[in-house]
Design an enzyme around this catalytic site. Structure first.
Site, PDB file in Angstrom:
ATOM      1  N   ARG A 242      -3.019   6.579   5.951  1.00  0.00           N
ATOM      2  CA  ARG A 242      -2.311   6.741   4.673  1.00  0.00           C
ATOM      3  C   ARG A 242      -2.550   8.162   4.203  1.00  0.00           C
ATOM      4  O   ARG A 242      -3.693   8.577   3.978  1.00  0.00           O
ATOM      5  CB  ARG A 242      -2.815   5.747   3.625  1.00  0.00           C
TER       6      ARG A 242
ATOM      7  N   HIS B 231       7.132   4.034   3.818  1.00  0.00           N
ATOM      8  CA  HIS B 231       6.101   2.998   3.681  1.00  0.00           C
ATOM      9  C   HIS B 231       6.532   1.805   4.555  1.00  0.00           C
ATOM     10  O   HIS B 231       6.899   0.741   4.049  1.00  0.00           O
ATOM     11  CB  HIS B 231       5.962   2.594   2.218  1.00  0.00           C
TER      12      HIS B 231
ATOM     13  N   GLN C 298       5.103  -1.883   4.183  1.00  0.00           N
ATOM     14  CA  GLN C 298       5.514  -2.550   2.954  1.00  0.00           C
ATOM     15  C   GLN C 298       6.922  -3.131   3.084  1.00  0.00           C
ATOM     16  O   GLN C 298       7.169  -4.276   2.683  1.00  0.00           O
ATOM     17  CB  GLN C 298       5.473  -1.564   1.784  1.00  0.00           C
TER      18      GLN C 298
ATOM     19  N   ASP D  61       9.703  -0.219  -7.925  1.00  0.00           N
ATOM     20  CA  ASP D  61       8.449   0.453  -7.552  1.00  0.00           C
ATOM     21  C   ASP D  61       8.117   1.398  -8.709  1.00  0.00           C
ATOM     22  O   ASP D  61       8.942   1.645  -9.589  1.00  0.00           O
ATOM     23  CB  ASP D  61       8.670   1.227  -6.232  1.00  0.00           C
TER      24      ASP D  61
ATOM     25  N   CYS E 155       6.317  -3.807  -4.950  1.00  0.00           N
ATOM     26  CA  CYS E 155       5.297  -3.593  -3.904  1.00  0.00           C
ATOM     27  C   CYS E 155       3.896  -3.529  -4.492  1.00  0.00           C
ATOM     28  O   CYS E 155       2.924  -3.697  -3.761  1.00  0.00           O
ATOM     29  CB  CYS E 155       5.617  -2.336  -3.115  1.00  0.00           C
TER      30      CYS E 155
ATOM     31  N   ARG F 208       1.781  -8.620   3.448  1.00  0.00           N
ATOM     32  CA  ARG F 208       1.294  -7.392   4.101  1.00  0.00           C
ATOM     33  C   ARG F 208       0.330  -7.758   5.234  1.00  0.00           C
ATOM     34  O   ARG F 208       0.370  -7.183   6.317  1.00  0.00           O
ATOM     35  CB  ARG F 208       0.576  -6.494   3.079  1.00  0.00           C
TER      36      ARG F 208
HETATM   37  N1   CP Z   1       1.774  -1.728  -2.009  1.00  0.00           N
HETATM   38  C1   CP Z   1       0.717  -1.010  -1.563  1.00  0.00           C
HETATM   39  O1   CP Z   1       0.798  -0.281  -0.559  1.00  0.00           O
HETATM   40  O2   CP Z   1      -0.405  -1.172  -2.293  1.00  0.00           O
HETATM   41  P1   CP Z   1      -1.742  -0.311  -2.191  1.00  0.00           P
HETATM   42  O3   CP Z   1      -1.403   1.091  -2.641  1.00  0.00           O
HETATM   43  O4   CP Z   1      -2.717  -0.991  -3.094  1.00  0.00           O
HETATM   44  O5   CP Z   1      -2.201  -0.297  -0.762  1.00  0.00           O
HETATM   45  N1  NVA Z   2       5.926   4.771  -4.110  1.00  0.00           N
HETATM   46  C1  NVA Z   2       4.559   4.340  -4.338  1.00  0.00           C
HETATM   47  C2  NVA Z   2       4.236   3.164  -3.499  1.00  0.00           C
HETATM   48  C3  NVA Z   2       2.867   2.591  -3.737  1.00  0.00           C
HETATM   49  C4  NVA Z   2       2.535   1.449  -2.836  1.00  0.00           C
HETATM   50  C5  NVA Z   2       3.604   5.480  -4.071  1.00  0.00           C
HETATM   51  O1  NVA Z   2       3.793   6.202  -3.104  1.00  0.00           O
HETATM   52  O2  NVA Z   2       2.661   5.646  -4.855  1.00  0.00           O
END
Ligand code: CP
Ligand code: NVA
Length: 299
Positions: free
Chosen positions: A100, A127, A130, A217, A256, A284
Site C-alpha cells: 500500500r 484499489h 476493494q 468514498d 469502502c 475483503r
Molecule cells: N477500504 C480500505 O481499504 O480500508 P483501510 O484503509 O482501512 O484498509
Molecule cells: N480513496 C480512499 C480509499 C480509502 C480506502 C483513499 O485513497 O484514501
C-alpha cells in the site's frame, strides 16, 4: 496469476473466476486448502489501514502463510531507501508482497525488481482488492450486475473510481459517476478507457436515478487531507436520504470505509445500510484469499 497490480490489467473472465473462488473460500472458511504453507509474505504499507491490513494478515495466516507487516516507519524505506532497493532485498527473502503506497509506479517497480508475486493494496491510482470485494458484495446481495445501473457519487478520479471504471469496462455494466467538474476523470483517461457504458455526470440525482447500487468514498483520499478547497466542491455529492429517493427499489449502498459521516454519507444512510457496508468490508478477506490462491496456484 503472478501479480495483482490493477483492475485495468484484468479481464472479465479473470474477475468472474476470482469472485467465484472468493465465494467458495467464504463458504469453506476454516476447512479449505492452505497453499501458502511455509511462505512468508511481506506487507509493505506507507499509508494507514484497518481493513486491508487486518484482512491480509488474517487471510495469509488462514492460507498457511506467515504475514510480516512492515510499516515504512519501521524499515529503511521511511528514511529514504528507494523502493527499488527494498524490492531487491525482500525478493531474496520472502515469497510475496502486499503493498500500500502512493505511486502506482512503485508497486509496478517492486513487482519487476523483486521477482516475487506482488499485490496492490491501494495506490493513488487504483484499489483493486476493494473493487473485487465490492463486486462480490453486489453479486451476493443484488444477484450480479447484468442489466443494472451502478452509480458512484463523489470523487470522479480517485483510486476507487478509476478501479470501478476499469471493472465496468471489463464486465460491461452501466456505471454512472457523479462528481464535481474539477474532479472528473481526465479526457486522456476516458479516451484510454474507451467504454461507452461509463457515463460521467455532474448531477448526483441523474446518476442515482434507477440505480441498483449507490457507491461512495471519502472526498479527500489519503494524502489529500490538507486540500480543504477540494472538499468544498463536494457538497452536492453527498449520499443522503433525499438522493436515495431516486435510486431503484431494493437498491444497496456501498462504502469502502473509512466513512466520514455528514460528509460523503449521512450517519442515517450509513446506519440504515450498515449490514451491506460491513459485509462489503468482510468480503475483503475472502476476495483477497482468492487472489492469493490464484497466485499460489498460478491460475
Ligand atoms: N477500504 C480500505 O481499504 O480500508 P483501510 O484503509 O482501512 O484498509
Ligand atoms: N480513496 C480512499 C480509499 C480509502 C480506502 C483513499 O485513497 O484514501
Amino acid at each position: 496469476m503472478n501479480h495483482l497490480l490493477s483492475i485495468e490489467e484484468l479481464n472479465g473472465p479473470i474477475i468472474e473466476a476470482l469472485l467465484a473462488d472468493a465465494l467458495r473460500l467464504k463458504a469453506a472458511r476454516g476447512h479449505h486448502e492452505t497453499p501458502l504453507t511455509g511462505q512468508t509474505w511481506a506487507m509493505l504499507f506507507t499509508k494507514s489501514s484497518t481493513r486491508t491490513r487486518v484482512s491480509f494478515e488474517v487471510g495469509i495466516h488462514e492460507l498457511g502463510g506467515n504475514p510480516m507487516f512492515l510499516s515504512k516507519n519501521d524499515i529503511q524505506l521511511g528514511r529514504g531507501e528507494p523502493i527499488q532497493d527494498t524490492a531487491r532485498v525482500l525478493g531474496r527473502m520472502v515469497h510475496g508482497a502486499v503493498i500500500r503506497t502512493f505511486d502506482q509506479a512503485d508497486v509496478v517497480d517492486f513487482a519487476r525488481l523483486s521477482g516475487i508475486p506482488t499485490v496492490n493494496a491501494l495506490t493513488d491510482e487504483e484499489h483493486p482488492c476493494q473493487i473485487l470485494a465490492d463486486l462480490m458484495t453486489v453479486k451476493e446481495l443484488s444477484g450480479g450486475w447484468q442489466g443494472k445501473k451502478i452509480a458512484f457519487i463523489g470523487d470522479g478520479f480517485s483510486n476507487m473510481t478509476v478501479s470501478w471504471m476499469w471493472a465496468a469496462k471489463h464486465l460491461g455494466f452501466a456505471l454512472h459517476v457523479a462528481c464535481p467538474p474539477a474532479y472528473s476523470p481526465s479526457r486522456g483517461f476516458l479516451d484510454n478507457l474507451d467504454a461507452a457504458n461509463v457515463v460521467i455526470t455532474h448531477d448526483a440525482a441523474t446518476a442515482a436515478r434507477d440505480a441498483a447500487v449507490i457507491n461512495t468514498d471519502v472526498w479527500l483520499s489519503m494524502g489529500q487531507e490538507d486540500q480543504k478547497e477540494k472538499e468544498q466542491a463536494f457538497g452536492p455529492f453527498q449520499v443522503n436520504a433525499a438522493l436515495l429517493k431516486h435510486a431503484a427499489t431494493g437498491h444497496i449502498v456501498l462504502h469502502c470505509l473509512p466513512a466520514y459521516r455528514e460528509k460523503e454519507i449521512t450517519a442515517e444512510v450509513l446506519e440504515k445500510h450498515a449490514a451491506t457496508i460491513f459485509q462489503q468490508a468482510e468480503n475483503r478477506l475472502h476476495v483477497q484469499k482468492a487472489i492469493l490462491v490464484a497466485i499460489a496456484n498460478n491460475t
